[in-house]
Design a protein around this motif. Structure first.
Motif, PDB file in Angstrom:
ATOM      1  N   THR A   1      12.758  17.337  33.137  1.00 27.29           N
ATOM      2  CA  THR A   1      12.050  17.339  34.415  1.00 27.29           C
ATOM      3  C   THR A   1      12.967  16.770  35.489  1.00 27.29           C
ATOM      4  O   THR A   1      13.745  15.850  35.227  1.00 27.29           O
ATOM      5  CB  THR A   1      10.765  16.503  34.328  1.00 27.29           C
TER       6      THR A   1
ATOM      7  N   ARG B   1       9.463  12.416  40.323  1.00 27.86           N
ATOM      8  CA  ARG B   1       8.150  12.663  39.712  1.00 27.86           C
ATOM      9  C   ARG B   1       7.026  12.423  40.717  1.00 27.86           C
ATOM     10  O   ARG B   1       7.071  11.471  41.496  1.00 27.86           O
ATOM     11  CB  ARG B   1       7.957  11.756  38.507  1.00 27.86           C
TER      12      ARG B   1
ATOM     13  N   GLY C   1       5.244  16.781  35.420  1.00 29.41           N
ATOM     14  CA  GLY C   1       6.650  16.984  35.076  1.00 29.41           C
ATOM     15  C   GLY C   1       6.990  18.446  34.849  1.00 29.41           C
ATOM     16  O   GLY C   1       6.920  18.942  33.721  1.00 29.41           O
TER      17      GLY C   1
ATOM     18  N   ASN D   1       4.373  21.756  31.786  1.00 28.53           N
ATOM     19  CA  ASN D   1       4.111  20.590  32.635  1.00 28.53           C
ATOM     20  C   ASN D   1       4.013  19.400  31.706  1.00 28.53           C
ATOM     21  O   ASN D   1       3.024  19.231  30.993  1.00 28.53           O
ATOM     22  CB  ASN D   1       2.836  20.768  33.461  1.00 28.53           C
TER      23      ASN D   1
ATOM     24  N   GLN E   1       1.786  11.130  36.131  1.00 21.87           N
ATOM     25  CA  GLN E   1       2.790  11.901  36.837  1.00 21.87           C
ATOM     26  C   GLN E   1       2.996  13.257  36.177  1.00 21.87           C
ATOM     27  O   GLN E   1       3.006  13.374  34.947  1.00 21.87           O
ATOM     28  CB  GLN E   1       4.120  11.140  36.871  1.00 21.87           C
TER      29      GLN E   1
ATOM     30  N   GLN F   1       7.346  19.386  44.927  1.00 21.64           N
ATOM     31  CA  GLN F   1       8.626  19.176  44.244  1.00 21.64           C
ATOM     32  C   GLN F   1       9.283  20.530  44.020  1.00 21.64           C
ATOM     33  O   GLN F   1       8.611  21.516  43.712  1.00 21.64           O
ATOM     34  CB  GLN F   1       8.393  18.464  42.907  1.00 21.64           C
TER      35      GLN F   1
END
Length: 218
Positions: free
Chosen positions: A188, A192, A71, A101, A69, A154
């Motif tokens: 974050t 996710r 972030g 990230n 995942q 996102q």
């Protein structure tokens, strides 16, 4: 004017979990279960070990048989030694900002962030530049966006932080010294996004920059 990141952000990488309001609200039910029975009262911290450091346009290796995942997070680079700093003083200790990230395997517990999930090789991409603190008028009003293969997956804003940068620096420096070049990964957001081999993953933060990595199979 941006500066070299490798020279300015070469210290310890400190991660802050649960620092977005939506993420904290989404976990409240489990926090009221035994043995804790209440949400965390202090910042929930973890460390991204030196082997996790990764750069702009570098590959991120997805472990076989695992979920990976992305972030997106704002990185705050410490500019000078900070010990027992007050909130009012805290911003004077910030050299600047960068894009992070913070890759991870799915997390089962935020009370005990797992080293195995957080500290794989290359699981913390940083860059590509350091934007000086004076160039950002309000770091509490920055939009974070995560793109996978060019599609927005996102989006959130630092206005939704649980704790601001001055609060984090004050609370952390109360019990440990932050040194020049250390990086605070300010958290974050909820939601996710899973990524897979072949994906081009980009994190964009207003006025800070755009960080790109490609996921490759182990």
């Amino acid at each position: 004017m941006s500066r070299s990141l490798s020279e300015s952000a070469n210290g310890t990488l400190f991660g802050v979990a649960l620092n977005f309001q939506g993420l904290l609200r989404s976990r409240l039910e489990e926090f009221h279960e035994p043995p804790y029975q209440q949400p965390p009262l202090k910042p929930v911290l973890f460390i991204k070990t030196p082997n996790t450091r990764n750069g702009h346009q570098q590959p991120v290796i997805m472990p076989q048989g695992e979920r990976l995942q992305a972030g997106p997070a704002l990185g705050v680079v410490i500019g000078k030694r900070a010990s027992r700093v007050t909130e009012d003083q805290a911003m004077a200790y910030v050299a600047g900002y960068t894009v992070v990230n913070e890759f991870s395997l799915p997390e089962e517990s935020y009370y005990r962030p797992a080293v195995k999930a957080k500290c794989r090789d290359g699981f913390c991409s940083i860059g590509p530049e350091l934007v000086p603190a004076e160039a950002v008028s309000d770091p509490n009003l920055l939009t974070l966006k995560l793109y996978v293969n060019g599609t927005l997956r996102q989006e959130n804003t630092t206005a939704n932080w649980v704790r601001t940068i001055p609060q984090l620096i004050a609370e952390l420096s109360e019990f440990m010294t932050l040194n020049e070049g250390d990086v605070l990964i300010t958290g974050t957001p909820e939601g996710r996004v899973d990524v897979t081999p072949g994906d081009r993953v980009e994190v964009e933060i207003d006025r800070i920059g755009r960080l790109t990595n490609t996921v490759v199979a182990e």
